[in-house]
Design a protein around this motif. Structure first.
Motif, PDB file in Angstrom:
ATOM      1  N   LYS A   1      32.786 106.525  63.245  1.00 44.83           N
ATOM      2  CA  LYS A   1      32.389 107.528  62.264  1.00 44.83           C
ATOM      3  C   LYS A   1      31.859 108.751  62.996  1.00 44.83           C
ATOM      4  O   LYS A   1      31.470 108.682  64.161  1.00 44.83           O
ATOM      5  N   LYS A   2      31.870 109.881  62.317  1.00 41.58           N
ATOM      6  CA  LYS A   2      31.408 111.123  62.888  1.00 41.58           C
ATOM      7  C   LYS A   2      29.932 111.305  62.542  1.00 41.58           C
ATOM      8  O   LYS A   2      29.538 111.211  61.386  1.00 41.58           O
ATOM      9  N   ILE A   3      29.111 111.524  63.554  1.00 38.35           N
ATOM     10  CA  ILE A   3      27.703 111.867  63.357  1.00 38.35           C
ATOM     11  C   ILE A   3      27.501 113.231  63.979  1.00 38.35           C
ATOM     12  O   ILE A   3      27.657 113.401  65.188  1.00 38.35           O
ATOM     13  N   ASP A   4      27.188 114.200  63.125  1.00 38.26           N
ATOM     14  CA  ASP A   4      27.135 115.589  63.570  1.00 38.26           C
ATOM     15  C   ASP A   4      28.508 115.941  64.137  1.00 38.26           C
ATOM     16  O   ASP A   4      29.507 115.764  63.456  1.00 38.26           O
ATOM     17  N   LYS A   5      28.604 116.366  65.384  1.00 34.22           N
ATOM     18  CA  LYS A   5      29.896 116.746  65.957  1.00 34.22           C
ATOM     19  C   LYS A   5      30.494 115.658  66.843  1.00 34.22           C
ATOM     20  O   LYS A   5      31.547 115.853  67.445  1.00 34.22           O
ATOM     21  N   TYR A   6      29.834 114.489  66.899  1.00 33.47           N
ATOM     22  CA  TYR A   6      30.253 113.449  67.827  1.00 33.47           C
ATOM     23  C   TYR A   6      30.992 112.308  67.114  1.00 33.47           C
ATOM     24  O   TYR A   6      30.543 111.823  66.069  1.00 33.47           O
ATOM     25  N   LEU A   7      32.105 111.888  67.692  1.00 33.10           N
ATOM     26  CA  LEU A   7      32.798 110.700  67.216  1.00 33.10           C
ATOM     27  C   LEU A   7      32.088 109.480  67.798  1.00 33.10           C
ATOM     28  O   LEU A   7      31.979 109.343  69.024  1.00 33.10           O
ATOM     29  N   CYS A   8      31.593 108.610  66.930  1.00 32.20           N
ATOM     30  CA  CYS A   8      30.785 107.475  67.379  1.00 32.20           C
ATOM     31  C   CYS A   8      31.467 106.155  67.096  1.00 32.20           C
ATOM     32  O   CYS A   8      32.234 106.019  66.127  1.00 32.20           O
ATOM     33  N   LYS A   9      31.190 105.182  67.936  1.00 31.17           N
ATOM     34  CA  LYS A   9      31.690 103.824  67.768  1.00 31.17           C
ATOM     35  C   LYS A   9      30.532 102.881  67.456  1.00 31.17           C
ATOM     36  O   LYS A   9      29.393 103.147  67.826  1.00 31.17           O
ATOM     37  N   LYS A  10      30.869 101.786  66.817  1.00 33.42           N
ATOM     38  CA  LYS A  10      29.853 100.842  66.352  1.00 33.42           C
ATOM     39  C   LYS A  10      29.633  99.704  67.348  1.00 33.42           C
ATOM     40  O   LYS A  10      30.576  99.207  67.965  1.00 33.42           O
ATOM     41  N   ALA A  11      28.377  99.297  67.492  1.00 32.22           N
ATOM     42  CA  ALA A  11      28.024  98.112  68.283  1.00 32.22           C
ATOM     43  C   ALA A  11      26.853  97.426  67.595  1.00 32.22           C
ATOM     44  O   ALA A  11      26.066  98.069  66.895  1.00 32.22           O
ATOM     45  N   THR A  12      26.764  96.117  67.759  1.00 29.90           N
ATOM     46  CA  THR A  12      25.678  95.365  67.126  1.00 29.90           C
ATOM     47  C   THR A  12      24.973  94.496  68.160  1.00 29.90           C
ATOM     48  O   THR A  12      25.537  94.117  69.187  1.00 29.90           O
TER      49      THR A  12
ATOM     50  N   THR B   1      28.359 107.374  71.321  1.00 38.10           N
ATOM     51  CA  THR B   1      29.508 108.237  71.569  1.00 38.10           C
ATOM     52  C   THR B   1      29.882 108.238  73.048  1.00 38.10           C
ATOM     53  O   THR B   1      29.032 108.404  73.917  1.00 38.10           O
ATOM     54  N   GLU B   2      31.160 108.051  73.303  1.00 36.57           N
ATOM     55  CA  GLU B   2      31.674 108.115  74.671  1.00 36.57           C
ATOM     56  C   GLU B   2      31.909 109.561  75.107  1.00 36.57           C
ATOM     57  O   GLU B   2      32.266 109.804  76.260  1.00 36.57           O
ATOM     58  N   GLU B   3      31.701 110.499  74.190  1.00 36.09           N
ATOM     59  CA  GLU B   3      31.822 111.912  74.543  1.00 36.09           C
ATOM     60  C   GLU B   3      30.681 112.338  75.480  1.00 36.09           C
ATOM     61  O   GLU B   3      30.774 113.347  76.171  1.00 36.09           O
ATOM     62  N   ILE B   4      29.599 111.563  75.445  1.00 40.82           N
ATOM     63  CA  ILE B   4      28.516 111.731  76.420  1.00 40.82           C
ATOM     64  C   ILE B   4      28.387 110.381  77.132  1.00 40.82           C
ATOM     65  O   ILE B   4      27.659 109.493  76.695  1.00 40.82           O
ATOM     66  N   PRO B   5      29.129 110.175  78.222  1.00 41.57           N
ATOM     67  CA  PRO B   5      29.234 108.848  78.853  1.00 41.57           C
ATOM     68  C   PRO B   5      28.019 108.480  79.696  1.00 41.57           C
ATOM     69  O   PRO B   5      28.127 108.185  80.887  1.00 41.57           O
ATOM     70  N   ILE B   6      26.854 108.518  79.069  1.00 40.38           N
ATOM     71  CA  ILE B   6      25.613 108.100  79.731  1.00 40.38           C
ATOM     72  C   ILE B   6      25.142 106.833  79.028  1.00 40.38           C
ATOM     73  O   ILE B   6      24.926 106.835  77.817  1.00 40.38           O
TER      74      ILE B   6
END
Length: 229
Positions: A101-112, A125-130
């Motif tokens: 899902k998109k949060i603000d401008k970032y494409l995010c993936k889910k983890a539990t 988000t892997e767009e910031i790979p930290i």
């Protein structure tokens, strides 16, 4: 990063990443009303105002795979505090999901994950790979943007990202790792301190009431993030 916990007033933290370390540190509290009363039940809730000088901090060393915390405990009504250094291994285990899902401008993936008695859903988000996140949560393929437990009692939200960060004027906290105690030791100390604090408060209130008066203190729900060990 904003933390909202159990309906209490929100708190704001900074999350800093440098080399093989990260730091999660309190920067601002939104102080709740000191006294809240219920006009129907007559119940009165007192909120302790923690001094601004009391700033819990969590430092994660990825090279050592350890988390070092510095936290505070009071045995009275918040007039005095004792600081403790705490050490523990990094133990969070993640299950990666396929949802996005998109949060603000970032494409995010889910983890539990399940950690210390709570089930969490994290969006990273892997767009910031930290591989960092709030509090004691790390180890995903990107930075955690949002995280909530399944009861909606604990919620973290990343509100602003600063890259690069000014490390020269904002140095990471130094925690005394040599004298650090375990989490279990700290929890036991805190449990005993809460008992002493309640008795201290009760005596203080009774000293101001007429002779023969009595009060009953009720323990609210567990508002700690960690509820199982």
């Amino acid at each position: 990063m904003l933390l909202e916990k159990n309906g209490y007033s929100p708190t704001y933290y900074s999350l800093i990443s440098k080399d093989r370390d990260s730091e999660f540190k309190l920067i601002e509290r939104i102080i709740p009303e000191k006294v809240v009363s219920n006009e129907y039940t007559g119940e009165i809730v007192l909120n302790t105002e923690t001094p601004d000088s009391i700033q819990p901090v969590i430092r994660t060393n990825f090279k050592q795979e350890k988390i070092y915390s510095y936290d505070f405990i009071t045995e009275d009504d918040g007039k005095t505090y004792t600081g403790y250094s705490i050490v523990e291994p990094i133990t969070v285990k993640w299950k990666l999901g396929n949802e996005t899902k998109k949060i603000d401008k970032y494409l995010c993936k889910k983890a539990t994950t399940r950690f210390r008695g709570r089930n969490y859903v994290a969006w990273y988000t892997e767009e910031i790979p930290i591989s960092i996140g709030p509090w004691k949560f790390h180890g995903l393929p990107g930075i955690i943007i949002n995280m909530t437990d399944n009861t909606n009692q604990v919620s973290f939200l990343l509100e602003k990202i600063e890259i690069p960060y000014d490390y020269l004027n904002n140095k990471l906290e130094v925690i005394d790792s040599e004298h650090a105690i375990s989490v279990r030791e700290f929890i036991e100390i805190r449990k005993n301190a809460k008992i002493k604090s309640r008795e201290f408060f009760k005596k203080k209130v009774l000293s101001k009431l007429p002779r023969g008066a009595n009060i009953e203190l009720t323990q609210g729900g567990n508002n700690d993030i960690e509820i199982e060990f």
